[in-house]
Write an enzyme that holds these catalytic residues in place. Structure first.
Site: not given
Ligand code: PSU
Ligand code: MN
Length: 306
Positions: A29, A144, A146, A163
């Protein structure tokens, strides 16, 4: 699934050749480059992770948005562009078409990288940590994208867990609801990115890459849609002290609340503050765990072809 390029999708020739010849490919990514680490460590890390994939016999395919195209496999110069851009866009599923339209430099999240990997025919993807259910999500609804992507897109994501800026327990509940297996590699416990343990259990433990490949193949043969999470604990020698991390995370969460940080800015803000509060040790740990995941992902991609 297509190995070919189109006006909006550019697959690097090296990646296409590997896929056509059924050699292992590992997707990587780019939000970690654009929003996850400071320059120039982000660029060094991205290049180093690609090198680890090659050393383990696979072809790396870093995925990003550049010059109005979704790219699968980028050059070292392009990694430098991603890492040094002043206003890169964080691109998740909802942002993809806009990012292509706008011509901006975009780092793809786990969700956007997964779906792009699937478009190109890549089965395995290595990252640091996936997004998840944020703490306080019962009020904020911050979950997320994801996780939804894992529910629908057939890509295996090798990560070091989630995390603890997130609610690890709720993230695992959500993945269970969506039918996404969380396989612990040589662990019964969900790792928490900087630390090897979290007290939460994974759905299954497997100890060899051949076993993991077998489970992925069986899912495919059954026609089960959706991804698989492989949770690979940070190598013990690089793991951080749990108390130190929890304190930094608590402080970062409090600051985010005071400053009203929300939406797509929440994760980069929290990651940035935790890194600042814990200094170079956490950045070193982050680099090491991504490399360890890249190694395991390469081995799984290889085992899938046996
Ligand atoms: N967690 C990490 N490092 C990162 C991310 C998550 O420890 O760089 C990044 C990844 O690309 C993940 C994104 O897909 O943050 C998730 O963002 P959000 O919570 O806004 O979906
Ligand atoms: Mn979010």
């Amino acid at each position: 699934m297509s190995f070919e390029s189109s006006p909006y999708l550019g697959v690097a020739p090296e990646v296409t050749a590997a896929l056509v010849e059924a050699r292992p490919v590992v997707a990587l990514e780019s939000t970690i480059i654009t929003h996850g680490m400071p320059y120039p460590r982000n660029v060094e890390t991205a290049l180093g992770v690609e090198a680890v994939v090659r050393q383990n016999g696979a072809v790396p395919a870093t995925i990003a948005v550049l010059d109005g195209r979704l790219r699968v496999g980028v050059s070292a110069d392009e990694i430098e562009r991603l890492g040094s851009d002043r206003a890169p866009m964080k691109v998740s599923r909802r942002d993809l078409a806009f990012a292509i339209h706008s011509g901006l430099v975009g780092g793809t999240t786990v969700a956007a990288t997964m779906l792009t990997a699937a478009m190109a025919g890549i089965d395995v993807f290595a990252t640091g940590g996936i997004g998840g259910v944020h703490r306080g999500a019962t009020e904020s609804f911050d979950v997320s994208a994801d996780l939804q992507e894992l529910a629908r897109t057939d890509v295996t994501v090798v990560c070091a867990g989630v995390k603890s800026i997130l609610d690890i327990g709720l993230t695992l509940e959500y993945l269970e609801t969506l039918g996404v297996p969380v396989i612990g590699f040589r662990t019964d416990e969900m790792p928490a990115f900087y630390t090897t343990r979290s007290t939460y259990r994974v759905s299954q433990r497997l100890d060899t890459t051949a076993d993991i490949a077998s489970v992925i193949q069986i899912r495919k043969l059954l026609g089960l849609a959706g991804g698989v999470v492989v949770a690979n604990p940070i190598p013990a020698e690089h793991a951080m002290d749990r108390e130190v991390m929890e304190q930094a995370i608590g402080a970062a969460l409090a600051e985010a609340q005071i400053q009203g940080v929300s939406g797509k800015d929440a994760t980069p803000f929290l990651l940035g503050r935790v890194a600042e509060l814990t200094g170079s040790e956490s950045l070193d740990a982050n680099v090491e765990l991504v490399k360890s995941n890249a190694r395991l992902a390469s081995q799984i991609a290889t085992a899938l072809l046996v």
